[in-house]
Design a protein around this motif. Sequence first.
Motif, mmCIF file in Angstrom:
data_model
loop_
_atom_site.group_PDB
_atom_site.id
_atom_site.type_symbol
_atom_site.label_atom_id
_atom_site.label_comp_id
_atom_site.label_asym_id
_atom_site.label_seq_id
_atom_site.Cartn_x
_atom_site.Cartn_y
_atom_site.Cartn_z
ATOM 1 N N TYR A 121 0.653 -1.197 -0.094
ATOM 2 C CA TYR A 121 -0.366 0.138 0.260
ATOM 3 C C TYR A 121 0.602 1.289 -0.168
ATOM 4 C CZ TYR A 121 -3.531 -3.417 1.581
ATOM 5 O OH TYR A 121 -4.364 -3.910 1.791
ATOM 6 N N ASN A 122 0.792 1.863 -0.756
ATOM 7 C CA ASN A 122 1.720 3.270 -1.009
ATOM 8 C C ASN A 122 0.563 4.273 -1.062
ATOM 9 O OD1 ASN A 122 3.435 5.436 -1.611
ATOM 10 N ND2 ASN A 122 3.277 4.664 -3.939
ATOM 11 N N VAL A 123 0.343 4.998 0.136
ATOM 12 C CA VAL A 123 -0.486 5.607 0.294
ATOM 13 C C VAL A 123 0.185 6.978 0.219
ATOM 14 C CG1 VAL A 123 -2.285 6.170 2.299
ATOM 15 C CG2 VAL A 123 -1.905 3.834 1.461
ATOM 16 N N LEU A 124 -1.006 8.005 0.295
ATOM 17 C CA LEU A 124 -0.808 10.120 0.248
ATOM 18 C C LEU A 124 -1.484 10.171 1.511
ATOM 19 C CD1 LEU A 124 -0.675 11.246 -3.281
ATOM 20 C CD2 LEU A 124 1.289 10.737 -2.321
ATOM 21 N N THR A 177 -5.636 -3.716 -4.766
ATOM 22 C CA THR A 177 -4.682 -2.762 -3.914
ATOM 23 C C THR A 177 -5.648 -2.494 -2.828
ATOM 24 O OG1 THR A 177 -2.995 -4.119 -4.655
ATOM 25 C CG2 THR A 177 -2.381 -2.680 -3.223
ATOM 26 N N SER A 178 -5.697 -1.281 -4.154
ATOM 27 C CA SER A 178 -7.429 -0.020 -3.904
ATOM 28 C C SER A 178 -8.301 -0.228 -2.276
ATOM 29 C CB SER A 178 -7.028 0.424 -4.989
ATOM 30 O OG SER A 178 -7.455 2.242 -4.429
ATOM 31 N N SER A 179 -8.840 -1.037 -3.367
ATOM 32 C CA SER A 179 -10.379 -1.784 -2.694
ATOM 33 C C SER A 179 -9.595 -2.273 -1.386
ATOM 34 C CB SER A 179 -10.563 -2.235 -3.550
ATOM 35 O OG SER A 179 -12.295 -2.643 -3.289
ATOM 36 N N LYS A 226 -5.941 8.893 -9.486
ATOM 37 C CA LYS A 226 -7.131 8.598 -10.335
ATOM 38 C C LYS A 226 -5.929 7.958 -11.093
ATOM 39 C CE LYS A 226 -9.849 12.278 -11.047
ATOM 40 N NZ LYS A 226 -10.070 14.119 -11.741
ATOM 41 N N GLN A 227 -4.624 8.074 -11.325
ATOM 42 C CA GLN A 227 -4.026 7.944 -12.900
ATOM 43 C C GLN A 227 -3.226 5.968 -11.718
ATOM 44 O OE1 GLN A 227 -3.481 8.806 -15.941
ATOM 45 N NE2 GLN A 227 -4.229 9.943 -14.764
ATOM 46 N N GLY A 228 -3.949 5.639 -10.706
ATOM 47 C CA GLY A 228 -3.589 4.782 -10.812
ATOM 48 C C GLY A 228 -2.320 4.402 -9.532
ATOM 49 N N ASN A 229 -1.442 5.836 -9.720
ATOM 50 C CA ASN A 229 0.112 5.468 -9.045
ATOM 51 C C ASN A 229 0.136 5.413 -7.739
ATOM 52 O OD1 ASN A 229 0.849 6.542 -11.788
ATOM 53 N ND2 ASN A 229 1.027 8.948 -11.777
ATOM 54 N N VAL A 230 -0.617 5.729 -6.881
ATOM 55 C CA VAL A 230 -0.637 5.610 -5.523
ATOM 56 C C VAL A 230 -1.955 5.290 -5.236
ATOM 57 C CG1 VAL A 230 0.835 7.345 -4.454
ATOM 58 C CG2 VAL A 230 -1.589 7.644 -4.600
ATOM 59 N N THR A 231 -1.631 4.128 -4.286
ATOM 60 C CA THR A 231 -2.897 3.087 -3.202
ATOM 61 C C THR A 231 -4.468 3.540 -3.359
ATOM 62 O OG1 THR A 231 -1.464 1.302 -3.027
ATOM 63 C CG2 THR A 231 -3.567 1.452 -1.985
ATOM 64 N N LEU A 270 2.448 -1.392 4.582
ATOM 65 C CA LEU A 270 2.149 0.257 4.634
ATOM 66 C C LEU A 270 2.887 1.123 4.053
ATOM 67 C CD1 LEU A 270 -0.880 2.410 3.883
ATOM 68 C CD2 LEU A 270 -0.420 2.435 6.646
ATOM 69 N N THR A 271 3.252 2.391 3.088
ATOM 70 C CA THR A 271 4.490 3.367 3.001
ATOM 71 C C THR A 271 3.057 4.175 2.566
ATOM 72 O OG1 THR A 271 5.299 1.854 1.793
ATOM 73 C CG2 THR A 271 5.823 4.302 1.566
ATOM 74 N N LEU A 272 3.006 5.543 4.405
ATOM 75 C CA LEU A 272 2.280 6.984 3.916
ATOM 76 C C LEU A 272 3.398 7.825 3.692
ATOM 77 C CD1 LEU A 272 1.008 6.428 7.646
ATOM 78 C CD2 LEU A 272 -0.198 5.623 5.512
#
Lengths: 260, 385
Positions: free
Chosen positions: B51-54, B132-134, B90-95, B74-76
């Motif tokens: 998970y790459n989360v902003l 993954t996002s879901s 939107k682009q799917g670059n982050v989770t 997880l990476t915050l």
Amino acid sequence: MEETAIVKAEGLRKTFTLSEKQRKIEKTSQKLKVAVDGLSFSAYRGEIYGLLGPNGAGKTTTLRILSTLIRPDAGDAFVGGCSVLKEGEKVRDKIGFMTSELKLEGFFTPSYLFDFFGAMHGVDKAMLAERKEELFARFGIDRFAEVKVSDLSTGMLQKVSLVVAIVHDPEVVIFDEPTNGLDVLTAKVVTDFLLELKAMGKSILLSTHIFSLVEKLCDRVGIIIDGRMAAEGTLEELCEGKSIEDKFFEIYEGIKGETV
Amino acid sequence: MKLKALIQKEFRRFFGDPKLIITLILPGVLIYLIYSLMGGLIWDRPQTHDYNVLVLGESAAVEALFETTFGEELTLTHTDDKDAALEEVKQGNVTALISFSEDFDNAVASYDPSSGLPAPQVEIFYRSADDTSSAFYTAATSLLSAYEGSISNAFDVNLGDAQYDFSSTSEVIMSVLGGLLPFLVVTLIFSSCMSITLESVAGEKERGTLATILVTSVRRSDIALGKVIPLSCIAAIGALSSFLGIALSMPQLMGMELGGVFVEYAFGDYLLLLGLIVSIVPLIVSAMTVISTYAKSVKEASSYSGVIMIVVMVLSLVSTFVSGIGDWVCCIPVLGTVVAIQRILEDGAALVMGLISIAVNLAFTALFIFLTAKMLSSERIMFGK
């Protein structure tokens, strides 16, 4: 010819309930149809007895009563002295019954079915093997003995049905329309075999509406019209010098009061 | 000799046709393969995600909760540019993007629901089409709900370190087997019996081959027995195949070991189970033989068997939905057998009930054979138009 009745029918009566659909087909409002009406006759040992009549006269019903497939409403019949009403199993062991209604399982071979029906009649294995060899050779079935019944031609199937019906060497052979649907060659094989069976001392009872077959095979004839025995006797007695066809229509017109 | 020949004929008819054998065995094999495959997919699927989360805004408490829960998965990454962050999602670059309202932790601590003011907010932007996002969204919302609940905590349920569930995994399986298997067994036996009996009895009657046997001197009771005995054996093979397919794949479907389940039952339990299952086969075959003999064609027999199927299904399901069924039900065919099987599978104590059920099944089988023999003698049934 020994004057001992091997088949004796005494006052046989059989009615069927007609469904609404059947009543429409037969254009009648009657709910009961009398198929056989007080029928009596005797067939003697070693003779070929023919039941002659038009379609719907009650020939098949009579033969089905004699083979114990159906029961009469009144009267009784005896085969070899055994009552069809009270001694069904014994009667079935004394007869070989052939009709187009009785079918053979297409999955099996003639050889297997011969053995199976032999076992159904309690024929011992040695006797069965001997009869199989003899009958299969007689009818040319030996080459098709291991071919599935479903793959046989109509003529060969008829021959297989014939040998299966007489697997147990019955005293009486009952045939319902023996040559119906057969090609001329198979029909000849069947009629020749019936004469051969007669020569062997077997008693044969057949139903037919083919005059030439009666003339060729039968010693005695019973003419059935509307379930009743209209006339009975040897061909000579019955025909009085006429052909069986002419005599039949004379009797028919006398009963029905109409010209055919 | 005549009965033996009749029995041999049925076996020969069946085992001489490879297609029929395959249709008998195949359901069991397919059930095993499909259930095992389903079990494998459910239990063996890798659950790790990256998970790459902003994070927009800040919440030390929530971030700590997430880091503890997700660990290295997880990476915050903190960001100040919401539009750019949304574009990344939107682009799917982050989770996903988690957006905390201003001064979130303090606002949460001091929030009074009765004040009528809007509550502090957490927004999670994600892509439901992305697995993954879901998965992160599902896990995160569930964590946040739990966190929200813990803030106004009145009491906890089962939050200690103790073991609360004392059921063993085997007992769980046994409970499932007890509830489900009897119904499945009856269903499988029924479907196995139906196809072969309809074909063999109604099919023979329709084709006119049964009448050929009726002209011989064989007893009608022998013809009935000559159908029920071999067809029961054949149906039992089909039912056994399906039963094994289910029994062997069930533990895999539930993600548990097979061996642990079977040691729970005593040898006597197995014998009784076997007796019950074996006794229900001739019961259903003989019942189907009665309706197949009565019917004029396979098609008509099929429609009658639909009614019998409903009766059998209802009887086999009654015990699952009705509690407190008394031992007297062992006098009812099918239902008694199902209840006996359930009791054996659940607590292994149903000897008397099981034996009575077997006797009842066999008694009804004898009754149906007698009825079939009577019907074979009936001109109206055998030759009626």
